[in-house]
Structure formats: C-alpha cells, structure tokens
Design an enzyme around this catalytic site. Structure first.
Site, PDB file in Angstrom:
ATOM      1  N   ASP A 159       2.845   3.655   1.128  1.00 14.05           N
ATOM      2  CA  ASP A 159       3.382   3.754   2.491  1.00 14.05           C
ATOM      3  C   ASP A 159       3.605   5.234   2.859  1.00 14.05           C
ATOM      4  O   ASP A 159       3.311   5.659   3.976  1.00 14.05           O
ATOM      5  CB  ASP A 159       4.697   2.964   2.577  1.00 14.05           C
ATOM      6  CG  ASP A 159       4.524   1.583   1.969  1.00 14.05           C
ATOM      7  OD1 ASP A 159       3.684   0.830   2.472  1.00 14.05           O
ATOM      8  OD2 ASP A 159       5.183   1.274   0.953  1.00 14.05           O
ATOM      9  N   HIS A 187       9.038  -2.440   0.704  1.00 12.84           N
ATOM     10  CA  HIS A 187       7.589  -2.426   0.950  1.00 12.84           C
ATOM     11  C   HIS A 187       7.241  -3.706   1.719  1.00 12.84           C
ATOM     12  O   HIS A 187       6.762  -4.690   1.159  1.00 12.84           O
ATOM     13  CB  HIS A 187       6.840  -2.336  -0.383  1.00 12.84           C
ATOM     14  CG  HIS A 187       5.347  -2.353  -0.230  1.00 12.84           C
ATOM     15  ND1 HIS A 187       4.664  -1.414   0.508  1.00 12.84           N
ATOM     16  CD2 HIS A 187       4.403  -3.213  -0.702  1.00 12.84           C
ATOM     17  CE1 HIS A 187       3.375  -1.690   0.475  1.00 12.84           C
ATOM     18  NE2 HIS A 187       3.188  -2.778  -0.252  1.00 12.84           N
TER      19      HIS A 187
END
Ligand code: NAD
Ligand code: LMR
Length: 325
Positions: A159, A187
């Site tokens: 990410d 996440h």
C-alpha cells in the site's frame, strides 16, 4: 562470507512465492554477502509443484543459496529460522473483501504461530502477507507466546509503495523523488494513505496536489488497488506483493536511515489504537532493527476519523477470530 541465515517462506509454490524466492536468493532482501538457507512450506497437495520450484532454484545457480528445505510440516519448515515470510493462504476472488478470507485462512496462523514459538531461532522476525494480513498476524503472534510481540509484523508496504507510485505518476517524477508517505490502519479498503509529511521532488505533497485529489481519487486508488488488479489480471497481485515483502524485510534488516516506512505491528496504544491490534503506523527502523512507531505525527480530524474506522474494522475482525487468539 557471512554465516547463512535461515529464511522460511510459506506458500512457496504459489504466485507470490514464485517471485519472492528469487529476490531473496539473489541478495535483494538481505544483501549480496548474506547467504541463505531456504525453508519452504507448502500444503501436501502442492508438494509436487514445490518440487518443481526447487528444481528451478537449483537450476538458477544462485551463489547465496546454501541449502533448501522443502516440506509440508510447519515444525520442519520453521526449525531454526531467523526470518519468516508467512504468505501461504488463499487469495480473494472478484467481489470479495479481504476480511471474507478470515474463516478460511485464520486457522492456518494458529498452527504456524505455535510452530514458530517452538522451533524458530531466538531472533526470528515475521512478516505476514496472507490475507487478511493484520488479523492473521495477530493470530500468529498470540499463538507464539514466547516470541516478543514486536517480532510480528503484517505487510502494508504494498500500500505504501502504491501510494508513492501514484504520487510520482501524477507529478511526472521518478518514485525515488517521493518520501515521507505513511499508511495508517488495516490492509483493507479503510486504510489511509497519509501524505501530510510527504514530499515529491522536494515539494510538500500537500502543496503540490489538491486536497480534493488527495482525499478523493488518490485515496480510493490506493485503497482499492488490490481489487482493481484482481479485476484486470484475473489474479491477485503477485510480483508487486513479493517486491513489497522484500522491501519490508530489507528495511527491517538494514534500517531505514531515518526514512519513513509503513509497517503493521502490535499496537502499544500509540495514537489511541487499542493495545495488541496489528495496526499500520508511520515507522522508522534503526540500524539494529528496532522498529519505532513515529510519535507526534500530525493527526488532523480526517486522519483521526480514518484511524477510528480502521480500529473498528480490526476490532470486528478480532471478535470474529476470538477462538483463535
Ligand atoms: P496462491 O494461491 O498463488 O498461493 C498460495 C499458496 O499457499 C498455494 O501454493 C497454497 O498451496 C499455499 N498454502 C495454502 N495454505 C497453506 C498452508 N497452510 N501452509 C503453507 N502453504 C499454504 O496465492 P498468492 O497470490 O501467492 O497469495 C497468497 C496470499 O497473499 C493470499 O492470501 C493473498 O490475498 C495475500 N496477499 C497479500 C498482500 C498484502 O499486501 N498483504 C498482497 C498480495 C497478496
Ligand atoms: C493486494 O492488495 O493486492 C492483495 O491484498 C490482494 C488482494 O486481495 O487485494
């Protein structure tokens, strides 16, 4: 040459494994002078595929590889390991959330946490990649009572890298000119890519880009990139995930030299996040490998609302696996 370290990779015959093994074996992760003994774990039904992967590693004649253990037994796989990449688990398909995987994947991390606890080296460091990675990390950590909690981390680096990639692309500069990005939370689609302290080409990201884009298209693109890749490729991200796992463990091994990275780790209550939740914070890693959650980061109302949203999601996931932790 240094003495070899033992590196475990679970799900080694899977898609991520197929990229990850070579990056570890070629020195990208632990350095060009650090030999490795690879410990590869798979389920019994994938052992033949794993055998093929082992043949390919041997055929690659990688000078740093000083041994390979390939097995379907977690205790054998984790015996004496110093570094563990817990990848093996089912990926989501189109239309699923990562949290939908917890019932299928969560139990895997009970046995693996216990096995790490029993046989891993005393300095073991763990990255959990298999989804939902924050909660799977929590499960593994809770089942490894003798290993200090801070040795367990979940991967948010993909990410983090996605956020850096988007900023670089928008600015038309190489990603090497982006620094100071941080991902907060889980996440999952609730994650918050925070650019409050980021610079792009030496200019503050908050000056370079409009807030409307930063809190709109940028945030959405980063947070839902995994699903976009599944839709486009018909399979979940693999090479970029392996690359992010290497970045995470590389930086934990070598330190970040003052730079900011995003790592999910058991909270000690920082920023009001309940103790124990595996949460991503802006972090630095010292040269000895100590991970420091950066304190005093500016948290505005928007960031706080995102932290709260991620805490709520992770508490719900923890509740759903209460019997495993
Ligand atoms: P894959 O299906 O290609 O490979 C997974 C492998 O794990 C398979 O070979 C399977 O046999 C093996 N496996 C399953 N259960 C196991 C167990 N108990 N022990 C050992 N091995 C086991 O999947 P993939 O694309 O490699 O993805 C693996 C996981 O990583 C998925 O859960 C995926 O969602 C996750 N992922 C996480 C991130 C992240 O940023 N955290 C990024 C990408 C993928
Ligand atoms: C990703 O972010 O690419 C992975 O977590 C895979 C997924 O399910 O999105």
């Amino acid at each position: 040459m240094l003495p070899p370290i033992r590196v475990a990779i679970t799900g080694a015959a899977g898609n991520i494994g197929y990229s990850l093994l070579w990056r570890i074996a070629d020195g990208s992760c632990f350095g060009p002078d650090q030999p490795v003994i690879l410990h590869l774990l798979e389920v019994p039904g994938a052992l033949e595929r794993l055998e093929g992967v082992v043949m390919e590693v041997v055929d690659s004649a990688m000078p740093l590889v000083q041994g390979i253990v390939a097995t379907d037994n977690a205790r054998t796989a984790f015996d004496g390991v110093n570094q563990a990449f817990l990848v093996g688990s089912r990926p989501r398909g189109p239309g699923m959330n990562r949290s939908d995987l917890v019932a299928a994947n969560g139990p895997i991390f009970v046995g693996q946490g216990q096995a790490l606890n029993e046989v891993a080296a005393s300095d073991v460091r763990v990255i959990v990649v298999g989804n939902p990675c924050n909660t799977n990390c929590l499960i593994a950590q809770r089942n490894a009572r003798d290993i200090p909690p801070e040795r367990f981390t979940a991967m948010m680096r993909l990410d983090h890298n996605r956020a850096a990639g988007q900023l670089a692309q928008r600015a038309g500069v190489p990603v090497s000119q982006v620094s100071g990005v941080a991902i907060w939370g889980n996440h999952a689609d609730t994650m918050y890519p925070d650019v409050t302290r980021a610079t792009v080409g030496g200019v503050a990201a908050t000056e370079r880009f409009e807030q409307e884009w930063l809190r709109g298209a940028f945030l959405d693109t980063v947070a839902t990139r995994g699903a976009a890749i599944i839709k486009a490729r018909g399979a979940s991200s693999a090479a970029s995930a392996a690359s992010a796992a290497v970045d995470h463990m590389h930086d934990w091994w070598f330190g970040t030299n003052g730079g900011v990275v995003s790592m999910a780790l058991p909270s000690r209550g920082q920023y009001g996040v309940p103790e124990g939740l595996v949460f991503s914070f802006p972090c630095r890693v010292g040269s000895g490998g100590a991970v420091e959650v950066i304190e005093g980061w500016p948290v505005d109302a928007f960031c706080q609302s995102k932290i709260d949203q991620n805490v709520a999601a992770l508490l719900a996931e923890r509740e759903a696996v209460a019997d495993l932790v």
